[in-house]
Design a protein around this motif. Structure first.
Motif, PDB file in Angstrom:
ATOM      1  N   GLY A 130      55.588   4.960 -33.725  1.00 53.81           N
ATOM      2  CA  GLY A 130      55.643   4.967 -32.265  1.00 53.81           C
ATOM      3  C   GLY A 130      54.252   5.100 -31.668  1.00 53.81           C
ATOM      4  N   ARG A 131      53.410   5.944 -32.282  1.00 50.81           N
ATOM      5  CA  ARG A 131      52.038   6.083 -31.810  1.00 50.81           C
ATOM      6  C   ARG A 131      51.254   4.798 -32.021  1.00 50.81           C
ATOM      7  NH1 ARG A 131      49.293  11.943 -33.038  1.00 50.81           N
ATOM      8  NH2 ARG A 131      51.035  13.271 -32.418  1.00 50.81           N
ATOM      9  N   VAL A 132      51.480   4.175 -33.174  1.00 43.26           N
ATOM     10  CA  VAL A 132      50.779   2.921 -33.467  1.00 43.26           C
ATOM     11  C   VAL A 132      51.176   1.844 -32.463  1.00 43.26           C
ATOM     12  CG1 VAL A 132      50.555   1.044 -35.147  1.00 43.26           C
ATOM     13  CG2 VAL A 132      50.500   3.426 -35.928  1.00 43.26           C
ATOM     14  N   ASP A 133      52.474   1.714 -32.206  1.00 37.80           N
ATOM     15  CA  ASP A 133      52.969   0.664 -31.315  1.00 37.80           C
ATOM     16  C   ASP A 133      52.491   0.836 -29.875  1.00 37.80           C
ATOM     17  OD1 ASP A 133      54.291  -0.543 -33.400  1.00 37.80           O
ATOM     18  OD2 ASP A 133      56.228   0.372 -32.964  1.00 37.80           O
ATOM     19  N   THR A 134      52.371   2.086 -29.439  1.00 34.20           N
ATOM     20  CA  THR A 134      51.970   2.332 -28.047  1.00 34.20           C
ATOM     21  C   THR A 134      50.463   2.446 -27.876  1.00 34.20           C
ATOM     22  OG1 THR A 134      52.166   4.745 -28.322  1.00 34.20           O
ATOM     23  CG2 THR A 134      54.134   3.547 -27.587  1.00 34.20           C
ATOM     24  N   GLY A 135      49.735   2.404 -28.995  1.00 33.96           N
ATOM     25  CA  GLY A 135      48.288   2.538 -28.912  1.00 33.96           C
ATOM     26  C   GLY A 135      47.820   3.971 -28.849  1.00 33.96           C
ATOM     27  N   ALA A 136      48.756   4.922 -28.890  1.00 39.51           N
ATOM     28  CA  ALA A 136      48.374   6.336 -28.808  1.00 39.51           C
ATOM     29  C   ALA A 136      47.564   6.774 -30.017  1.00 39.51           C
ATOM     30  CB  ALA A 136      49.619   7.212 -28.673  1.00 39.51           C
ATOM     31  N   VAL A 137      47.706   6.046 -31.116  1.00 37.72           N
ATOM     32  CA  VAL A 137      46.975   6.417 -32.322  1.00 37.72           C
ATOM     33  C   VAL A 137      45.477   6.300 -32.111  1.00 37.72           C
ATOM     34  CG1 VAL A 137      46.894   4.122 -33.376  1.00 37.72           C
ATOM     35  CG2 VAL A 137      46.980   6.127 -34.847  1.00 37.72           C
ATOM     36  N   ASP A 138      45.063   5.503 -31.127  1.00 31.06           N
ATOM     37  CA  ASP A 138      43.637   5.365 -30.855  1.00 31.06           C
ATOM     38  C   ASP A 138      43.013   6.698 -30.455  1.00 31.06           C
ATOM     39  OD1 ASP A 138      43.811   2.688 -31.397  1.00 31.06           O
ATOM     40  OD2 ASP A 138      44.105   2.099 -29.298  1.00 31.06           O
ATOM     41  N   ALA A 139      43.825   7.566 -29.867  1.00 29.10           N
ATOM     42  CA  ALA A 139      43.312   8.874 -29.473  1.00 29.10           C
ATOM     43  C   ALA A 139      42.894   9.684 -30.682  1.00 29.10           C
ATOM     44  CB  ALA A 139      44.367   9.642 -28.678  1.00 29.10           C
ATOM     45  N   GLU A 140      43.492   9.384 -31.846  1.00 33.20           N
ATOM     46  CA  GLU A 140      43.160  10.120 -33.056  1.00 33.20           C
ATOM     47  C   GLU A 140      41.780   9.740 -33.581  1.00 33.20           C
ATOM     48  OE1 GLU A 140      45.097  12.415 -33.891  1.00 33.20           O
ATOM     49  OE2 GLU A 140      46.917  11.880 -32.820  1.00 33.20           O
ATOM     50  N   SER A 141      41.180   8.666 -33.028  1.00 27.55           N
ATOM     51  CA  SER A 141      39.855   8.269 -33.494  1.00 27.55           C
ATOM     52  C   SER A 141      38.775   9.203 -32.977  1.00 27.55           C
ATOM     53  CB  SER A 141      39.545   6.833 -33.052  1.00 27.55           C
ATOM     54  OG  SER A 141      39.503   6.739 -31.643  1.00 27.55           O
ATOM     55  N   THR A 142      39.128  10.043 -31.980  1.00 26.41           N
ATOM     56  CA  THR A 142      38.174  11.001 -31.442  1.00 26.41           C
ATOM     57  C   THR A 142      38.295  12.311 -32.199  1.00 26.41           C
ATOM     58  OG1 THR A 142      38.407  10.021 -29.244  1.00 26.41           O
ATOM     59  CG2 THR A 142      37.414  12.221 -29.379  1.00 26.41           C
ATOM     60  N   PRO A 143      37.247  12.719 -32.936  1.00 34.33           N
ATOM     61  CA  PRO A 143      37.351  13.949 -33.710  1.00 34.33           C
ATOM     62  C   PRO A 143      37.575  15.155 -32.808  1.00 34.33           C
ATOM     63  CG  PRO A 143      35.441  12.643 -34.379  1.00 34.33           C
ATOM     64  CD  PRO A 143      35.964  12.051 -33.106  1.00 34.33           C
ATOM     65  N   GLY A 166      26.466   5.500 -34.869  1.00 34.03           N
ATOM     66  CA  GLY A 166      26.593   4.066 -35.014  1.00 34.03           C
ATOM     67  C   GLY A 166      27.663   3.636 -35.995  1.00 34.03           C
ATOM     68  N   THR A 167      28.322   4.612 -36.633  1.00 37.36           N
ATOM     69  CA  THR A 167      29.366   4.296 -37.614  1.00 37.36           C
ATOM     70  C   THR A 167      30.699   4.837 -37.124  1.00 37.36           C
ATOM     71  OG1 THR A 167      27.760   4.477 -39.396  1.00 37.36           O
ATOM     72  CG2 THR A 167      30.081   4.496 -40.020  1.00 37.36           C
ATOM     73  N   PRO A 168      31.561   3.991 -36.554  1.00 39.57           N
ATOM     74  CA  PRO A 168      32.850   4.477 -36.055  1.00 39.57           C
ATOM     75  C   PRO A 168      33.744   4.928 -37.197  1.00 39.57           C
ATOM     76  CG  PRO A 168      32.780   2.086 -36.007  1.00 39.57           C
ATOM     77  CD  PRO A 168      31.396   2.540 -36.387  1.00 39.57           C
ATOM     78  N   ALA A 169      34.693   5.798 -36.871  1.00 40.47           N
ATOM     79  CA  ALA A 169      35.642   6.252 -37.880  1.00 40.47           C
ATOM     80  C   ALA A 169      36.417   5.052 -38.419  1.00 40.47           C
ATOM     81  CB  ALA A 169      36.603   7.274 -37.274  1.00 40.47           C
ATOM     82  N   SER A 170      36.674   5.053 -39.716  1.00 38.72           N
ATOM     83  CA  SER A 170      37.377   3.936 -40.337  1.00 38.72           C
ATOM     84  C   SER A 170      38.845   3.938 -39.920  1.00 38.72           C
ATOM     85  CB  SER A 170      37.279   4.035 -41.855  1.00 38.72           C
ATOM     86  OG  SER A 170      38.053   5.134 -42.320  1.00 38.72           O
ATOM     87  N   PRO A 171      39.503   2.758 -39.920  1.00 35.44           N
ATOM     88  CA  PRO A 171      40.939   2.717 -39.615  1.00 35.44           C
ATOM     89  C   PRO A 171      41.738   3.625 -40.540  1.00 35.44           C
ATOM     90  CG  PRO A 171      40.024   0.506 -39.582  1.00 35.44           C
ATOM     91  CD  PRO A 171      38.940   1.406 -40.109  1.00 35.44           C
ATOM     92  N   LEU A 172      41.338   3.720 -41.804  1.00 34.03           N
ATOM     93  CA  LEU A 172      42.045   4.581 -42.745  1.00 34.03           C
ATOM     94  C   LEU A 172      42.033   6.022 -42.269  1.00 34.03           C
ATOM     95  CD1 LEU A 172      43.426   5.129 -45.483  1.00 34.03           C
ATOM     96  CD2 LEU A 172      41.131   5.331 -46.480  1.00 34.03           C
ATOM     97  N   LEU A 173      40.863   6.503 -41.878  1.00 33.22           N
ATOM     98  CA  LEU A 173      40.747   7.884 -41.412  1.00 33.22           C
ATOM     99  C   LEU A 173      41.560   8.091 -40.133  1.00 33.22           C
ATOM    100  CD1 LEU A 173      37.489   9.969 -41.389  1.00 33.22           C
ATOM    101  CD2 LEU A 173      39.003  10.014 -39.415  1.00 33.22           C
ATOM    102  N   ILE A 174      41.504   7.132 -39.224  1.00 34.16           N
ATOM    103  CA  ILE A 174      42.221   7.243 -37.952  1.00 34.16           C
ATOM    104  C   ILE A 174      43.729   7.309 -38.180  1.00 34.16           C
ATOM    105  CG2 ILE A 174      42.771   6.058 -35.799  1.00 34.16           C
ATOM    106  CD1 ILE A 174      39.901   4.880 -35.924  1.00 34.16           C
ATOM    107  N   TYR A 175      44.245   6.390 -39.007  1.00 34.95           N
ATOM    108  CA  TYR A 175      45.680   6.358 -39.264  1.00 34.95           C
ATOM    109  C   TYR A 175      46.144   7.623 -39.987  1.00 34.95           C
ATOM    110  CZ  TYR A 175      46.122   1.438 -37.875  1.00 34.95           C
ATOM    111  OH  TYR A 175      46.159   0.270 -37.163  1.00 34.95           O
ATOM    112  N   MET A 176      45.357   8.085 -40.956  1.00 37.43           N
ATOM    113  CA  MET A 176      45.783   9.258 -41.726  1.00 37.43           C
ATOM    114  C   MET A 176      45.731  10.526 -40.886  1.00 37.43           C
ATOM    115  SD  MET A 176      46.898   8.122 -44.483  1.00 37.43           S
ATOM    116  CE  MET A 176      47.329   9.774 -44.985  1.00 37.43           C
ATOM    117  N   ARG A 177      44.773  10.603 -39.972  1.00 41.81           N
ATOM    118  CA  ARG A 177      44.728  11.769 -39.082  1.00 41.81           C
ATOM    119  C   ARG A 177      45.970  11.790 -38.194  1.00 41.81           C
ATOM    120  NH1 ARG A 177      40.029  10.967 -36.071  1.00 41.81           N
ATOM    121  NH2 ARG A 177      38.736  11.931 -37.667  1.00 41.81           N
ATOM    122  N   ALA A 178      46.337  10.615 -37.664  1.00 46.35           N
ATOM    123  CA  ALA A 178      47.528  10.536 -36.818  1.00 46.35           C
ATOM    124  C   ALA A 178      48.782  10.866 -37.619  1.00 46.35           C
ATOM    125  CB  ALA A 178      47.637   9.142 -36.206  1.00 46.35           C
ATOM    126  N   TYR A 179      48.848  10.375 -38.851  1.00 42.58           N
ATOM    127  CA  TYR A 179      49.999  10.665 -39.710  1.00 42.58           C
ATOM    128  C   TYR A 179      50.137  12.166 -39.953  1.00 42.58           C
ATOM    129  CZ  TYR A 179      52.408  11.535 -44.090  1.00 42.58           C
ATOM    130  OH  TYR A 179      53.226  12.077 -45.058  1.00 42.58           O
TER     131      TYR A 179
END
Length: 238
Positions: free
Chosen positions: A74-87, A97-110
């Protein structure tokens, strides 16, 4: 009337009712008999779906995983998971200059979804902790998550399952420490750490005080420690 209920009985209805029972009365109150009484059916009505209590417990575990994965997707579909990219303030900032990887973002949200689900169903926490994801039904739920992420351009690497297991065990154990009553019953009074510290010899006090100072002074932040540990796991795997 009981026969019509039996005909309407489904795996999802049984698992939802079983989880409700665990939420309200605790895991120790769950039995095929107590569940049958709540649903108004005999124990025999369950055998088509669950041959024994062990299979029922695995099914309840499956139900908690389903709730977790649905919340995550549900977070992925609504884009809410993007909020997890902010530490969080407790998490280290990524290299400039190095953004968080998608793996790290998704796993933090999970991890946050799993923790939230477990806090909503504290009676099932020890069940998940002692029943790792292993049944075909549970693995198919995880596969659905991977398929959904793949459609968004994310390709899991060979370490993905190991990372999911590590984060799942860490999160479940952390929530268990937060919400599961101590073995033997909860003491009537909270532990007096100051008194315990004062009873130590001076050398032990000097060695221990810097490590437990926040606890002694009432500044220990459980959620902050969860975030620090989670980031340590994720940064090591990413």
């Amino acid at each position: 009337m009981p026969q019509s209920k039996q005909r309407a009985l489904s795996r999802d209805i049984i698992l939802s009712t079983a989880l409700d029972l665990v939420d309200e009365e605790g895991l120790s109150a769950l039995s095929l008999r107590s569940l049958g009484k709540r649903l108004g059916v005999s124990q025999a009505a369950f055998y088509r779906h669950f041959p024994d209590k062990a299979a029922l417990l695995e099914g309840i575990s499956e139900q908690v995983w389903r709730l977790t994965f649905e919340a995550f997707l549900g977070r992925v579909d609504t884009g809410a998971v993007d909020a997890e990219s902010t530490p969080t303030p407790e998490a280290p900032e990524p290299t400039e200059g190095t953004p968080a990887s998608p793996l790290l973002i998704y796993m933090r949200a999970y991890a946050h979804c799993l923790a939230s689900t477990l806090r909503s169903h504290p009676g099932a926490v020890m069940l998940l902790l002692t029943h790792p994801m292993s049944t075909p039904e549970q693995l198919s739920l995880l596969a659905r998550v991977f398929v959904t992420l793949a459609r968004r351009g994310f390709t899991p690497n060979a370490d993905m399952l190991g990372l999911v297991n590590a984060v799942s065990i860490y999160t479940t154990a952390f929530v268990a420490a937060e919400v599961v009553p101590p073995v033997g019953g909860s003491p009537e009074q909270p532990a007096d750490l100051s008194a315990a510290s004062a009873a130590l010899n001076p050398e032990d006090t000097q060695a221990l005080r810097p490590l437990i100072e926040d606890l002694l002074d009432g500044r220990y932040d459980f959620n902050a420690q969860f975030e620090r540990g989670l980031e340590a796991i994720l940064r090591g795997w990413s």
